[in-house]
Design a protein around this motif. Structure first.
Motif, short mmCIF file in Angstrom:
data_model
loop_
_atom_site.label_atom_id
_atom_site.label_comp_id
_atom_site.label_asym_id
_atom_site.label_seq_id
_atom_site.Cartn_x
_atom_site.Cartn_y
_atom_site.Cartn_z
N ALA A 168 0.84 -1.21 0.00
CA ALA A 168 0.00 0.00 0.00
C ALA A 168 0.88 1.26 0.00
N PHE A 169 1.93 1.26 0.81
CA PHE A 169 2.82 2.43 0.83
C PHE A 169 3.51 2.58 -0.53
N ASP A 170 3.96 1.46 -1.11
CA ASP A 170 4.59 1.52 -2.43
C ASP A 170 3.62 2.13 -3.44
N THR A 171 2.36 1.69 -3.38
CA THR A 171 1.35 2.14 -4.34
C THR A 171 1.13 3.64 -4.26
N THR A 172 1.24 4.18 -3.02
CA THR A 172 1.04 5.62 -2.86
C THR A 172 2.38 6.36 -2.89
N SER A 173 3.43 5.64 -3.33
CA SER A 173 4.77 6.22 -3.51
C SER A 173 5.34 6.84 -2.23
N VAL A 174 5.03 6.22 -1.10
CA VAL A 174 5.57 6.71 0.16
C VAL A 174 6.62 5.70 0.65
N PRO A 175 7.89 6.15 0.77
CA PRO A 175 8.92 5.21 1.22
C PRO A 175 8.79 4.91 2.71
N VAL A 176 8.97 3.66 3.06
CA VAL A 176 8.91 3.29 4.47
C VAL A 176 10.09 2.39 4.83
N ARG A 177 10.43 2.42 6.10
CA ARG A 177 11.43 1.50 6.63
C ARG A 177 10.65 0.49 7.46
N SER A 178 10.89 -0.79 7.21
CA SER A 178 10.07 -1.82 7.84
C SER A 178 10.82 -2.54 8.95
N ILE A 179 10.12 -2.74 10.08
CA ILE A 179 10.69 -3.46 11.23
C ILE A 179 9.70 -4.53 11.65
#
Lengths: 303, 303
Positions: free
Chosen positions: B272-283
């Motif tokens: 979902a974050f990728d789709t809205t082009s928002v970079p995230v760091r995952s833990i």
């Protein structure tokens, strides 16, 4: 007493309503039950109908016009759909005859919006629309029809241009009964909390993206600040109706809004529109469907 | 094999997880069960805990640090709340001792946001936050913690400034199981429909007010155009996650977003974050909670 001219039936998913009507539209007899499509599918549509016809003393040969889910694929006889842009007059023309009956029985079609980006269907509400707007409505109209599945309809010159269905009523139901919020509303009485309802409408109307957060606040607010079960229920209701209004009013209406609703829903939506300072004209849902069925009877049998 | 230094427990509403941990943070033994607060409330918290301690062979006297709903009012011992703005370090300091036990058992408090306009609570996620951010986190952070009740947290300089809970997971559950959409998803298999999920995320993210309409389209779309039950399920999921992201990202994050999640939720939110082009760091959520419990154990017993 005047003579019955036809029988009108509004046959929904979970409710059945029948009226014995004279030529001038007066109701001579009436039946209501929970034998909607779901129940009638098991009991038999013809059996259910016959029992109500006997109860109301309907003369042999009186014709019957039906709207609603009786015309669905899982209903009695599939009555298909008129497609958008849908002339309201087409609804009258595309009524389907129920074969093999000892009287003339017709089921009105629904309306389908075959738009892959906004697919939608209605069945029953098209008849309310007909009754609310009239078959030759020349003006632009934005019609809000609240319910389990609320419909918002844009019509112009007697044609349904677009519509959208919102699961508002059904969401209210499952959120209040089946989620953690069921603890917050447990024991809610008939008492109303108009202020709680109004602030919830405003909050969701102004920040619709936060709907799932505003719902959780019903619980966290009660945990941290207390509050009655009735107030919790009104907050859930206001949040979901405010969310619906944010979408329905997203595009400024070209004309005044017409609210087609009865009873508690009429009261709540009227309050919600007032809260958001949007003027509406209100029409009773049952009046509207009876008027629509009368137009159909008049058009088909000239009664 | 190294020696156990303490026992860490994540005791949620419906799940229980216990780890036997050495001084360096290595896990020497582990237990998982469905004896969450609900079940343990009936069985007795002490009884449940003892049975897992025996099963994992925990030595007498090993101390235990617990986070989660065991500290709720309806839990074992009420551990209260640290109030926002809440220093993460305060969570460690306000652990509550469970009295009358033959070893040292502490339960960590939750965090409460006593803001009448946005009341909110968390219990368990504060420990994940601690693990994800560290006790002395100097930077600004926006943390998304998906779940039955997703949390979005703004933290800065080791302090939780604000947070919001979204009923996303629970809504997905009741909408899929208890509404008319249950027919659309009936028979859904493990197969995924990534495209259906992504377009649903985008639609809800761009027009959150239409959430209750987008949900209905899962049914009307299947009625008019067909589609698999799995695709219907992914559309419901995408709509609700897109709605949550529209709120969570309404205010531009001051810093990168941290996603604390595991398994399928991690995959869906990442998409979902990728789709809205928002970079995230995952833990990983479980890593985070274990790390938070380790910090607490270290702070309390210097182990």
């Amino acid at each position: 007493m005047s003579e019955a001219a036809y029988i009108a039936v509004d046959w929904g998913t979970s409710s059945f309503r029948l009226w014995l009507v004279d030529r001038t539209g007066n109701v001579l007899g009436e039946r209501r039950s929970h034998e909607g499509m779901m129940a009638a599918g098991k009991l038999g549509f013809s059996t259910v109908l016959q029992s109500h016809l006997r109860a109301v003393g309907a003369a042999d040969g009186l014709p019957i016009v039906i709207c609603g889910m009786a015309g669905a694929r899982q209903g009695w006889v599939e009555a298909g759909y008129v497609e958008t842009p849908a002339r309201l007059a087409s609804i009258l023309k595309q009524a389907v005859v129920v074969q093999g009956q000892d009287r003339d029985i017709r089921i009105l079609p629904g309306i389908a919006q075959r738009d892959p980006k906004a697919p939608d269907v209605m069945r029953g509400e098209e008849t309310q629309l007909l009754g609310a707007l009239g078959v030759d409505a020349a003006d632009d109209a934005l019609v809000c029809m609240p319910g389990t599945h609320s419909k918002w309809v844009r019509a112009s010159g007697g044609t349904v241009e677009r519509f959208a269905t919102f699961m508002t009523g059904e969401l209210f139901d499952v959120v209040s009964r089946e989620t953690i919020l069921s603890h917050a509303v447990a024991g809610a009485d008939e008492g109303e909390d108009v202020d709680a309802f109004k602030s919830a409408v405003v909050a969701a109307f102004e920040a619709p993206a936060f709907a799932a957060n505003l719902l959780f606040q019903v619980r966290s607010g009660q945990l941290l600040y207390g509050g009655t079960p009735s107030s919790a229920r009104e907050k859930i209701s206001g949040t979901l109706i405010g969310l619906e209004l944010a979408a329905g009013l997203a595009e400024a209406p070209k004309a005044g809004i017409m609210l087609v609703a009865s009873g508690r829903l009429q009261m709540l939506y009227q309050l919600a529109f007032d809260t958001t300072s949007v003027p509406v004209r209100s029409i009773g849902a049952e009046d509207a469907v009876r008027r629509g069925l009368a137009m159909a009877a008049h058009s088909i049998w000239n009664v």
